[in-house]
Structure formats: C-alpha cells, structure tokens
Design an enzyme around this catalytic site. Sequence first.
Site, short mmCIF file in Angstrom:
data_model
loop_
_atom_site.label_atom_id
_atom_site.label_comp_id
_atom_site.label_asym_id
_atom_site.label_seq_id
_atom_site.Cartn_x
_atom_site.Cartn_y
_atom_site.Cartn_z
N GLN A 1 0.84 -1.20 0.00
CA GLN A 1 0.00 0.00 0.00
C GLN A 1 0.88 1.24 0.00
OE1 GLN A 1 -2.48 1.69 3.34
NE2 GLN A 1 -4.15 1.13 1.96
N CYS B 1 -6.86 6.65 4.75
CA CYS B 1 -6.24 6.98 6.03
C CYS B 1 -6.64 8.39 6.45
CB CYS B 1 -4.73 6.88 5.92
SG CYS B 1 -3.86 7.36 7.43
N LYS C 1 -7.92 1.65 -1.92
CA LYS C 1 -8.67 1.47 -0.67
C LYS C 1 -9.17 2.84 -0.24
CE LYS C 1 -8.50 -0.65 3.93
NZ LYS C 1 -8.95 0.47 4.79
N ASN D 1 -14.83 -3.37 4.09
CA ASN D 1 -13.93 -3.30 5.24
C ASN D 1 -14.59 -2.45 6.32
OD1 ASN D 1 -11.19 -1.22 6.06
ND2 ASN D 1 -11.37 -3.32 6.78
N GLY D 2 -14.23 -2.75 7.56
CA GLY D 2 -14.73 -1.95 8.67
C GLY D 2 -15.60 -2.75 9.62
N GLY D 3 -15.10 -3.00 10.82
CA GLY D 3 -15.90 -3.66 11.84
C GLY D 3 -16.10 -5.15 11.68
N ARG E 1 -8.29 -5.33 12.64
CA ARG E 1 -7.81 -5.59 14.00
C ARG E 1 -8.14 -6.99 14.51
NH1 ARG E 1 -10.44 -0.46 16.55
NH2 ARG E 1 -11.62 -0.63 14.61
#
Length: 327
Positions: A64, A94, A133, A205-207, A229
């Site tokens: 990336q 970001c 992304k 993406n996300g959660g 994460r």
Amino acid sequence: MYQNARLSIAPMMDWTDRHCRFFHRLMSRETLLYTEMVTAPAVVHGDRDRLLGFDAAEHPVALQLGGSDRAELAQATRIAAEYGYDEINLNVGCPSDRVQSGAFGAVLMTQPALVAACVAAMRAASPVEVTVKCRIGVDDQEPAHILPDFLRQISAAGVRRVTIHARKAWLQGLSPKENRDIPPLDYPLVYRMKDAVPEMHLSINGGVASLDEADAHLRAGMDGVMIGRAAYHTPADILLEADRRIFGAASPARDPVEVAHLMLPYIEGHLSAGGRLHQITRHMLGLFAGRPGARGWKRVLSEGAHKPGAGPALVERALAEITQRAA
C-alpha cells in the site's frame, strides 16, 4: 488475485510488517496480505530494501502506497514492482492530517479526478495491478452522492478492484484512532455500489470481527472482505479456517501450536541476521487468544522477548504454558 481478494488482511501501521505477514501466511495460504502503508516519497528517496523487502513465502502480498503526486507515485510503483509485489494499492482512506508533497489518504475522497490521474500514472508505470482502498466519504460529504462518482472516475482510469471502508472519515474533530470506531458503519451503501459499478471487484472493510461476518458479506453480494484488527488480535480465529471456509480448500487447518513451532526457524534466521526476538513475537501474542494457557503464553513472551539473548528457547517456554494446560 481476484480469488485471493475474497479475504484480505488490512494494511495496519506498526502491525502488518514483514514478520507479521510471514506469521499470518503460516495460517492461510490463500488470504491476500497487505503491507503497512509506505509513502511514495519514502520509497523513492529512502531505504528501499528496509521498506519494501519481504519473504517470498508471503505471496500473495500487496504493497500500500500513500501519496498524491502522480509522478512520484508512478516512480514508487515502478520501484515496488521490481520487488515482486502482486498488487500496488493506493491509500485513499487513512484519516491522517499529514501532508507530504500534497495531501494523501482520506482527504483525496474530495478529489476524485486527482485520484484517477494518480492511478492512471501508476498503471502506466508497471504491469502490476493497481487498486484503491477508500472510505465512503469525508466530513460533510454525502456518501450516497459522491461515492458512485468516485468509483466511476477511478474505474475509467483502469482500476478494477477497490476496498471500501464502510465509514466516513471525519478529518475535522476526530483522531485517526477515533475514526476507526466512531463514525457509523454503512454496509448497505457499500452493497449498493455493486449495482452502481458492476464491472468492479468490491471488497468491504470496517468492523468485521469473524469469519461468520465475512461469509455474511460475501453472501450479501460483496466480492471480497477485508479484516483488520480482529485478524491481528485473534489471528487463529480468523486465519486458520479461512482457506476452508472462504476459499473452499480441502486441506485441514493447522493447529496454533504447530504454527508456533513453524515460526522457530524464521525466528532463528532473524536473530542470526542481527534482529531481536520481540520484533517477531509481538505479533504472536494473540495466537492462543481464548484458549487455555493464553495468558501464560502472552506473559512469558511479553516479559522476556525484549531481554538480551532471548531466542527460540523463550518461545518454547511460552508454548509450555499452552501444552501443560492441554495435558
């Protein structure tokens, strides 16, 4: 790469370095792995081997890049391609307030034409696939209005795969850390983008915290799912069954104890080259999360890996915390 992108591990600063990726690869042969974000100026002017070097076992692996200067991004892409990356990804997600040769990250959501020009220059510089992304929007943008146009513009520039973090980024008022949790998720909007740009391969993406959730997104029509994460803190829960559940592999999953043993030759090689044990084991602390002995495993590594002379014997001692509980 389209098949591998059914499941990917997010680029995470200070986390998804080469040691982390080697460790993750031992648990899944198919999942697409991403590097930490590296800025284009760093690649052009910095220590390239340190920034871009990786073990061949990490494939498939994507780099990336961060930046907004099309010439610099093109040069960084050309350099990175020579290292053998399977994909070059442009960071448009970001929520950083840093500026390097102009803005980069999520603020580029406000400049789709610039992003399109950047990815066009990157694609012209190398045959390696260029992806993006992004977020669903930033600040006061209305995602339902701006996201389809953003995707169409980068599609016209030749981008065929995009990962969408299903949260806005609030560049005013929230820290990068807060931007990972506070803005609400809008999964239905990302689902609708498949109708808006059907020619694109879209990952969400996300959660996402489990393979069950990843599978639900795939069944809802997404082409791929990116996990962040959860894959770092509970890697065995995410990655050990990924090949079977997400990619349909028939081979049995490895056991976490086996994975720990397989890391030992890699650790020995790193130490013999002058490295330190904690540079690797910090990524392994969650290997046994939720399993008997996990607290002892984590304690032994956390307390001992920084000490001079720490090596494979310490990992073996940490493993005894697991195997003794299982006996």
